[in-house]
Scaffold this motif. Structure first.
Motif, mmCIF file in Angstrom:
data_model
loop_
_atom_site.group_PDB
_atom_site.id
_atom_site.type_symbol
_atom_site.label_atom_id
_atom_site.label_comp_id
_atom_site.label_asym_id
_atom_site.label_seq_id
_atom_site.Cartn_x
_atom_site.Cartn_y
_atom_site.Cartn_z
ATOM 1 N N LEU A 1 78.201 60.159 36.443
ATOM 2 C CA LEU A 1 77.566 58.839 36.486
ATOM 3 C C LEU A 1 76.224 58.924 37.235
ATOM 4 O O LEU A 1 75.225 58.328 36.814
ATOM 5 C CB LEU A 1 78.499 57.828 37.172
ATOM 6 C CG LEU A 1 78.030 56.378 37.208
ATOM 7 C CD1 LEU A 1 77.898 55.791 35.796
ATOM 8 C CD2 LEU A 1 78.996 55.501 38.024
ATOM 9 N N THR A 2 76.204 59.682 38.317
ATOM 10 C CA THR A 2 74.979 59.784 39.115
ATOM 11 C C THR A 2 73.841 60.459 38.341
ATOM 12 O O THR A 2 72.705 59.968 38.358
ATOM 13 C CB THR A 2 75.244 60.571 40.425
ATOM 14 O OG1 THR A 2 76.317 59.946 41.119
ATOM 15 C CG2 THR A 2 74.018 60.574 41.317
ATOM 16 N N VAL A 3 74.123 61.550 37.649
ATOM 17 C CA VAL A 3 73.034 62.223 36.916
ATOM 18 C C VAL A 3 72.607 61.401 35.701
ATOM 19 O O VAL A 3 71.435 61.390 35.326
ATOM 20 C CB VAL A 3 73.366 63.689 36.506
ATOM 21 C CG1 VAL A 3 73.668 64.530 37.733
ATOM 22 C CG2 VAL A 3 74.470 63.787 35.482
ATOM 23 N N HIS A 4 73.569 60.693 35.107
ATOM 24 C CA HIS A 4 73.249 59.830 33.961
ATOM 25 C C HIS A 4 72.276 58.725 34.403
ATOM 26 O O HIS A 4 71.225 58.514 33.794
ATOM 27 C CB HIS A 4 74.551 59.231 33.412
ATOM 28 C CG HIS A 4 74.369 58.305 32.251
ATOM 29 N ND1 HIS A 4 74.368 58.739 30.946
ATOM 30 C CD2 HIS A 4 74.167 56.966 32.194
ATOM 31 C CE1 HIS A 4 74.181 57.703 30.135
ATOM 32 N NE2 HIS A 4 74.055 56.608 30.869
ATOM 33 N N ILE A 5 72.629 58.054 35.483
ATOM 34 C CA ILE A 5 71.787 56.962 35.988
ATOM 35 C C ILE A 5 70.427 57.493 36.445
ATOM 36 O O ILE A 5 69.386 56.892 36.166
ATOM 37 C CB ILE A 5 72.517 56.209 37.135
ATOM 38 C CG1 ILE A 5 73.649 55.353 36.559
ATOM 39 C CG2 ILE A 5 71.534 55.348 37.929
ATOM 40 C CD1 ILE A 5 74.466 54.601 37.621
ATOM 41 N N ALA A 6 70.416 58.636 37.140
ATOM 42 C CA ALA A 6 69.142 59.189 37.624
ATOM 43 C C ALA A 6 68.212 59.488 36.451
ATOM 44 O O ALA A 6 67.009 59.190 36.508
ATOM 45 C CB ALA A 6 69.399 60.458 38.452
#
Ligand SMILES: [Fe+2]
Ligand SMILES: [Fe+2]
Length: 162
Positions: free
Chosen positions: A41-46
């Protein structure tokens, strides 16, 4: 890979990962799955905030981008809370349910209200180049290790629309 296809594919993977976590039988499994889902989720959002959104910003996308950035903030806060909780804490399960529901809602929002506009704004070649750029950033963040740990520092306010 086409940026929009990449993001839709990752939405489905994230939803599957969250379903697996919801169905997990043990605390150890919940912790392991939260780390996986949290990194994804973090890399997707970033990659959306740093690459995709700036590239698709236009008069007709501005409203949905601003709303999406606020939704990202809410997802980051929930994820940061969850990462700080023991998987057997009383609030873990309800908080996780809210994260899962909000994530699904956010994916719907992007897929129904943003991506169709992006497909009109950018041709297939531009979308493919954007997809490559996003994958490069996601790969870099993963190589740096435990990308989920960065969300704790991103909970004060929504990322700016660039
Ligand atoms: Fe997304
Ligand atoms: Fe998003």
């Amino acid at each position: 890979m086409d940026a929009v296809e990449l993001l839709i594919q990752q939405h489905r993977m994230l939803e599957q990962g969250m379903q697996k976590l919801e169905d997990a039988a043990s605390d150890a499994e919940r912790s392991k799955l939260l780390a996986e889902v949290g990194d994804h989720l973090t890399v997707h959002i970033a990659s959306e905030e740093q690459v995709f959104y700036p590239a698709v910003r236009a008069a007709r996308t501005e409203d949905v981008l601003l709303e999406s950035l606020e939704e990202h903030l809410s997802l980051k806060r929930l994820l940061a809370d969850l990462l700080a909780l023991a998987p057997d804490a009383q609030t873990f399960e309800p908080k996780f349910k809210v994260l899962k529901e909000q994530t699904e809602h956010h994916h719907e929002e992007e897929e129904e209200h943003l991506f169709p506009k992006v497909c009109k704004l950018l041709d297939a070649k531009a979308r493919a180049a954007l997809g490559e750029e996003m994958q490069a950033l996601q790969g870099q963040l993963r190589r740096e290790g435990a990308p989920r740990e960065a969300v704790a520092e991103q909970t004060d306010e929504a990322a700016p629309l660039r």
